[in-house]
Design a protein around this motif. Structure first.
Motif, PDB file in Angstrom:
ATOM      1  N   ASP A  15       0.835  -1.204   0.000  1.00  0.00           N
ATOM      2  CA  ASP A  15       0.000   0.000   0.000  1.00  0.00           C
ATOM      3  C   ASP A  15       0.871   1.256   0.000  1.00  0.00           C
ATOM      4  O   ASP A  15       1.743   1.401   0.856  1.00  0.00           O
ATOM      5  N   THR A  17       0.217   4.293   0.878  1.00  0.00           N
ATOM      6  CA  THR A  17       0.076   5.098   2.094  1.00  0.00           C
ATOM      7  C   THR A  17       0.980   4.558   3.191  1.00  0.00           C
ATOM      8  O   THR A  17       1.659   5.318   3.886  1.00  0.00           O
ATOM      9  N   ARG A  18       1.016   3.239   3.336  1.00  0.00           N
ATOM     10  CA  ARG A  18       1.877   2.642   4.365  1.00  0.00           C
ATOM     11  C   ARG A  18       3.352   2.859   4.048  1.00  0.00           C
ATOM     12  O   ARG A  18       4.158   3.084   4.948  1.00  0.00           O
ATOM     13  N   ALA A  20       4.508   5.456   2.509  1.00  0.00           N
ATOM     14  CA  ALA A  20       4.737   6.875   2.837  1.00  0.00           C
ATOM     15  C   ALA A  20       4.860   7.061   4.347  1.00  0.00           C
ATOM     16  O   ALA A  20       5.699   7.847   4.808  1.00  0.00           O
ATOM     17  N   ILE A  21       4.072   6.340   5.099  1.00  0.00           N
ATOM     18  CA  ILE A  21       4.173   6.411   6.562  1.00  0.00           C
ATOM     19  C   ILE A  21       5.540   5.926   7.012  1.00  0.00           C
ATOM     20  O   ILE A  21       6.195   6.560   7.841  1.00  0.00           O
ATOM     21  N   PHE A  39      -2.199  13.238   4.336  1.00  0.00           N
ATOM     22  CA  PHE A  39      -3.201  12.401   3.681  1.00  0.00           C
ATOM     23  C   PHE A  39      -4.608  12.960   3.854  1.00  0.00           C
ATOM     24  O   PHE A  39      -4.934  13.533   4.883  1.00  0.00           O
ATOM     25  N   VAL A  46      -5.796   6.224   9.290  1.00  0.00           N
ATOM     26  CA  VAL A  46      -4.347   6.188   9.501  1.00  0.00           C
ATOM     27  C   VAL A  46      -4.020   5.170  10.601  1.00  0.00           C
ATOM     28  O   VAL A  46      -3.061   4.400  10.475  1.00  0.00           O
ATOM     29  N   HIS A  49      -3.899   1.760   9.170  1.00  0.00           N
ATOM     30  CA  HIS A  49      -2.635   1.528   8.456  1.00  0.00           C
ATOM     31  C   HIS A  49      -1.513   1.226   9.456  1.00  0.00           C
ATOM     32  O   HIS A  49      -0.691   0.332   9.234  1.00  0.00           O
TER      33      HIS A  49
END
Length: 115
Positions: A15, A17-18, A20-21, A39, A46, A49
């Protein structure tokens, strides 16, 4: 590293987003609020995630009263790096053979290198 563990880690990283985290956490620990800022999603999303990343062993969460900072777990990436290292060596060997073949062709020998 067990295959299931490796699968969980790669699944967590599938993913964007993950990923990026995790990239943000390379700068240091952060709260859910800090991680949510870039985001367009809720804090609950969040947090979900973060739970996936934590379950995969890629991050840890602190337990400081109301503030539960997330931290990158570098050893969580170690097993993945070891698994990928095997394939890196394979690719390098393949590229070395291709390089030798192309050099041979450039010198006018269409048969390429002999084994």
């Amino acid at each position: 590293m067990q295959t299931d563990d490796l699968s969980a880690k790669f699944s967590a990283l599938a993913d964007p987003t993950r990923r990026a985290i995790l990239a943000r956490l390379t700068e240091g620990e952060a709260s859910v609020n800090d991680l949510a800022q870039p985001f367009a999603m809720s804090l609950a999303a969040v947090s979900k995630h973060l739970k996936v990343l934590e379950k995969a062993g890629l991050i840890t969460r602190g337990k400081e009263a109301q503030w539960r900072p997330a931290r990158l777990e570098p050893m969580g990436l170690k097993g993945m790096a070891e698994w990928l290292e095997h394939y890196r060596r394979y690719w390098e060997t393949s590229f070395d053979r291709l390089d030798a073949y192309l050099s041979k062709i450039q010198k006018g020998d269409p048969r390429g290198p002999r084994n």
